[in-house]
Design an enzyme around this catalytic site. Sequence first.
Site, mmCIF file in Angstrom:
data_model
loop_
_atom_site.group_PDB
_atom_site.id
_atom_site.type_symbol
_atom_site.label_atom_id
_atom_site.label_comp_id
_atom_site.label_asym_id
_atom_site.label_seq_id
_atom_site.Cartn_x
_atom_site.Cartn_y
_atom_site.Cartn_z
ATOM 1 N N ALA A 85 53.532 37.794 31.422
ATOM 2 C CA ALA A 85 52.883 38.587 30.374
ATOM 3 C C ALA A 85 53.320 40.036 30.502
ATOM 4 O O ALA A 85 53.778 40.477 31.555
ATOM 5 C CB ALA A 85 51.359 38.508 30.524
ATOM 6 N N GLU A 86 53.187 40.744 29.411
ATOM 7 C CA GLU A 86 53.134 42.202 29.482
ATOM 8 C C GLU A 86 51.681 42.503 29.826
ATOM 9 O O GLU A 86 50.761 41.991 29.170
ATOM 10 C CB GLU A 86 53.510 42.812 28.132
ATOM 11 N N THR A 157 42.383 36.990 31.193
ATOM 12 C CA THR A 157 41.737 38.180 31.760
ATOM 13 C C THR A 157 40.335 38.363 31.197
ATOM 14 O O THR A 157 40.048 37.928 30.075
ATOM 15 C CB THR A 157 42.596 39.428 31.431
ATOM 16 N N ASP A 158 39.492 39.038 31.975
ATOM 17 C CA ASP A 158 38.133 39.343 31.480
ATOM 18 C C ASP A 158 38.169 40.313 30.295
ATOM 19 O O ASP A 158 37.189 40.430 29.550
ATOM 20 C CB ASP A 158 37.258 39.908 32.609
ATOM 21 N N GLU A 159 39.315 40.987 30.105
ATOM 22 C CA GLU A 159 39.369 42.002 29.041
ATOM 23 C C GLU A 159 39.245 41.393 27.650
ATOM 24 O O GLU A 159 38.983 42.094 26.685
ATOM 25 C CB GLU A 159 40.651 42.835 29.170
ATOM 26 N N TYR A 182 46.772 44.892 24.324
ATOM 27 C CA TYR A 182 46.960 43.959 25.451
ATOM 28 C C TYR A 182 45.898 42.863 25.421
ATOM 29 O O TYR A 182 46.208 41.670 25.402
ATOM 30 C CB TYR A 182 46.902 44.712 26.787
ATOM 31 N N SER A 183 44.615 43.279 25.384
ATOM 32 C CA SER A 183 43.563 42.259 25.478
ATOM 33 C C SER A 183 43.530 41.398 24.221
ATOM 34 O O SER A 183 43.212 40.207 24.289
ATOM 35 C CB SER A 183 42.207 42.884 25.780
ATOM 36 N N LYS A 186 46.125 38.748 24.722
ATOM 37 C CA LYS A 186 45.676 37.729 25.677
ATOM 38 C C LYS A 186 44.621 36.822 25.037
ATOM 39 O O LYS A 186 44.618 35.604 25.247
ATOM 40 C CB LYS A 186 45.103 38.386 26.941
ATOM 41 N N ASN A 211 39.812 42.703 37.319
ATOM 42 C CA ASN A 211 40.946 43.496 37.840
ATOM 43 C C ASN A 211 41.316 43.069 39.257
ATOM 44 O O ASN A 211 40.451 43.028 40.131
ATOM 45 C CB ASN A 211 40.579 44.978 37.878
ATOM 46 N N ASP A 311 41.260 60.977 27.909
ATOM 47 C CA ASP A 311 40.855 59.587 28.078
ATOM 48 C C ASP A 311 41.804 58.642 27.337
ATOM 49 O O ASP A 311 42.423 59.033 26.339
ATOM 50 C CB ASP A 311 39.419 59.390 27.554
HETATM 51 P P1 NAD Z 1 52.747 41.902 36.137
HETATM 52 O O1 NAD Z 1 53.024 42.794 34.987
HETATM 53 O O2 NAD Z 1 52.778 42.443 37.513
HETATM 54 O O3 NAD Z 1 53.764 40.672 36.114
HETATM 55 C C1 NAD Z 1 54.146 40.018 34.945
HETATM 56 C C2 NAD Z 1 55.405 39.215 35.252
HETATM 57 O O4 NAD Z 1 55.778 38.520 34.059
HETATM 58 C C3 NAD Z 1 56.598 40.084 35.636
HETATM 59 O O5 NAD Z 1 57.249 39.519 36.745
HETATM 60 C C4 NAD Z 1 57.484 40.062 34.410
HETATM 61 O O6 NAD Z 1 58.869 40.209 34.716
HETATM 62 C C5 NAD Z 1 57.176 38.684 33.861
HETATM 63 N N1 NAD Z 1 57.451 38.576 32.431
HETATM 64 C C6 NAD Z 1 57.096 39.460 31.451
HETATM 65 N N2 NAD Z 1 57.559 39.040 30.268
HETATM 66 C C7 NAD Z 1 58.194 37.859 30.490
HETATM 67 C C8 NAD Z 1 58.879 36.948 29.655
HETATM 68 N N3 NAD Z 1 58.980 37.149 28.340
HETATM 69 N N4 NAD Z 1 59.431 35.846 30.210
HETATM 70 C C9 NAD Z 1 59.344 35.622 31.535
HETATM 71 N N5 NAD Z 1 58.711 36.458 32.375
HETATM 72 C C10 NAD Z 1 58.131 37.568 31.856
HETATM 73 O O7 NAD Z 1 51.346 41.236 35.810
HETATM 74 P P2 NAD Z 1 50.227 40.691 36.792
HETATM 75 O O8 NAD Z 1 49.293 41.793 37.096
HETATM 76 O O9 NAD Z 1 50.862 39.942 37.894
HETATM 77 O O10 NAD Z 1 49.462 39.688 35.830
HETATM 78 C C11 NAD Z 1 49.844 38.314 35.758
HETATM 79 C C12 NAD Z 1 48.945 37.607 34.759
HETATM 80 O O11 NAD Z 1 47.589 37.741 35.149
HETATM 81 C C13 NAD Z 1 49.047 38.211 33.343
HETATM 82 O O12 NAD Z 1 49.017 37.142 32.431
HETATM 83 C C14 NAD Z 1 47.793 39.068 33.232
HETATM 84 O O13 NAD Z 1 47.359 39.129 31.888
HETATM 85 C C15 NAD Z 1 46.819 38.287 34.091
HETATM 86 N N6 NAD Z 1 45.743 39.100 34.728
HETATM 87 C C16 NAD Z 1 46.072 40.222 35.447
HETATM 88 C C17 NAD Z 1 45.039 40.929 36.081
HETATM 89 C C18 NAD Z 1 45.352 42.158 36.904
HETATM 90 O O14 NAD Z 1 44.413 42.854 37.317
HETATM 91 N N7 NAD Z 1 46.599 42.466 37.209
HETATM 92 C C19 NAD Z 1 43.720 40.521 35.960
HETATM 93 C C20 NAD Z 1 43.445 39.356 35.214
HETATM 94 C C21 NAD Z 1 44.471 38.651 34.622
HETATM 95 P P1 TYD Z 2 44.380 49.735 35.046
HETATM 96 O O1 TYD Z 2 44.750 49.594 36.469
HETATM 97 O O2 TYD Z 2 45.419 50.178 34.068
HETATM 98 O O3 TYD Z 2 43.732 48.334 34.604
HETATM 99 P P2 TYD Z 2 42.934 47.951 33.242
HETATM 100 O O4 TYD Z 2 43.164 48.991 32.239
HETATM 101 O O5 TYD Z 2 43.575 46.650 32.888
HETATM 102 O O6 TYD Z 2 41.505 47.811 33.653
HETATM 103 O O7 TYD Z 2 43.177 50.749 34.935
HETATM 104 C C1 TYD Z 2 41.965 50.548 35.638
HETATM 105 C C2 TYD Z 2 41.009 51.636 35.236
HETATM 106 O O8 TYD Z 2 41.518 52.892 35.720
HETATM 107 C C3 TYD Z 2 40.876 51.813 33.732
HETATM 108 O O9 TYD Z 2 39.529 52.141 33.435
HETATM 109 C C4 TYD Z 2 41.793 52.981 33.406
HETATM 110 C C5 TYD Z 2 41.723 53.815 34.654
HETATM 111 N N1 TYD Z 2 42.936 54.577 34.986
HETATM 112 C C6 TYD Z 2 42.870 55.953 35.230
HETATM 113 O O10 TYD Z 2 41.787 56.563 35.173
HETATM 114 N N2 TYD Z 2 44.011 56.629 35.531
HETATM 115 C C7 TYD Z 2 45.224 55.990 35.603
HETATM 116 O O11 TYD Z 2 46.265 56.659 35.865
HETATM 117 C C8 TYD Z 2 45.292 54.586 35.359
HETATM 118 C C9 TYD Z 2 46.594 53.844 35.416
HETATM 119 C C10 TYD Z 2 44.110 53.914 35.055
#
Ligand code: NAD
Ligand code: TYD
Length: 374
Positions: A85-86, A157-159, A182-183, A186, A211, A311
């Site tokens: 994902a992005e 995601t919870d978002e 993004y959300s 998803k 998160n 913000d």
């Molecule tokens: P990340 O951005 O670190 O990793 C995403 C990966 O997907 C990368 O390796 C990227 O190269 C790959 N990717 C992107 N576009 C692609 C495509 N078109 N084809 C193949 N690969 C592709 O993300 P993450 O934090 O590891 O999150 C992984 C999943 O978990 C996502 O679906 C995200 O929505 C979900 N998620 C993340 C969190 C969090 O806090 N990070 C929380 C809940 C759910």
């Molecule tokens: P983030 O890690 O981008 O996750 P998400 O937006 O998916 O929850 O951000 C976590 C929280 O931190 C969010 O409320 C935005 C805030 N934040 C900052 O205040 N400063 C920053 O530079 C970043 C990246 C996030």
Amino acid sequence: MNILVTGCAGFIGSNFVYYYLRKHSERKIIGLDNLTYAGNIDNLSGLTEEERKRFTFVKGDICDPELVERIFNEQDIDGVINFAAESHVDRSIHDPQIFLKTNVLGTQVLLDAAKKHWRSGNDWKCIDVTKDESEKSRSNSDNLPSRKPAEFLQISTDEVYGALGPTGYFTEKMPLDPHSPYSASKASADLIVKAYYDTYGLPVNITRCSNNYGPYQFPEKLIPLMINNALNHKPLPVYGDGRQIRDWLYVEDHCRAIDLVFEDGKSGEIYNIGGHNERENIYIVERIIEILRKKTGDSEINESLIKHVTDRLGHDKRYGIDPTKITQELGWKPKFMFDEGIEITIDWYLSNKEWMQSVISGEYLDFYNKNYKI
Ligand code: NAD
Ligand code: TYD
């Protein structure tokens, strides 16, 4: 058993590959990742020789139906876990289109391939799971079901639930109310996954986690960004008043939950994942400063680095997960509370400064070219 893990070179995907190959000694992973700025195949350089034999990496895009079709044809895929994902909200605010393409269309491409390859007549593919010794020890029984349906697990995601006020928690029954591109992407993917279950009967699950934090997280997200900036005495940008709340989960706890849902989740069901670790952003930043100063002895890492900046547009005020369902149905509980998880995480970033440097500079692509490119 061959599992297609997409997004295997990203933060959670790479943590999951380690977790899964170590847990299930007889299973194989085919990792698909197109290595965007957030994907780093070097994240998997810690796999042992034996684990590498059970891991095949394919560089490619989940939106490419021909490639996905080829993988299903050549690798006899028994399950898909879709992490690809992005994933960054701020990027989605600046450039939403790629989020729709990867997160929605890409998911649909994977679903289509699974539907085509797993269905014959009215029956869905089942997999023999009796051979896996580690499974026997997990459930402490030799009487495990010998077959389970192939499984499509969407990592969400919870978002997708939107934002909470000061009280209450997200449950699986809440309506979707996403706010950022993004959300919204998803949430759209979740609906498509559900449609493949409702319409075709494809065996699916969706997990919605809060998160995550831990090793290998790209330093655009709050925790690794603050660690990296503080170590370099750069400003720590806190959006608005910093009073927004996120519910933090250590990535290994997320991986364990995903494994449980993949094995034992009821088909068609959604599972929320979160460990009641809600913290205000400003608390997180102050805690990182405090721990880093203690560990490094560097007095320049202090509160004067904090800069309140404009913000985020449409900034969700509070997220908080109710994990009752996964706890009651699958026995999942987090092992790491925030105070322990953040110490482990900071230690990891302190021991892996080259990793941080290489992902920021893009040098990690050299590793790919040397080790994987044919
Ligand atoms: P990340 O951005 O670190 O990793 C995403 C990966 O997907 C990368 O390796 C990227 O190269 C790959 N990717 C992107 N576009 C692609 C495509 N078109 N084809 C193949 N690969 C592709 O993300 P993450 O934090 O590891 O999150 C992984 C999943 O978990 C996502 O679906 C995200 O929505 C979900 N998620 C993340 C969190 C969090 O806090 N990070 C929380 C809940 C759910
Ligand atoms: P983030 O890690 O981008 O996750 P998400 O937006 O998916 O929850 O951000 C976590 C929280 O931190 C969010 O409320 C935005 C805030 N934040 C900052 O205040 N400063 C920053 O530079 C970043 C990246 C996030």
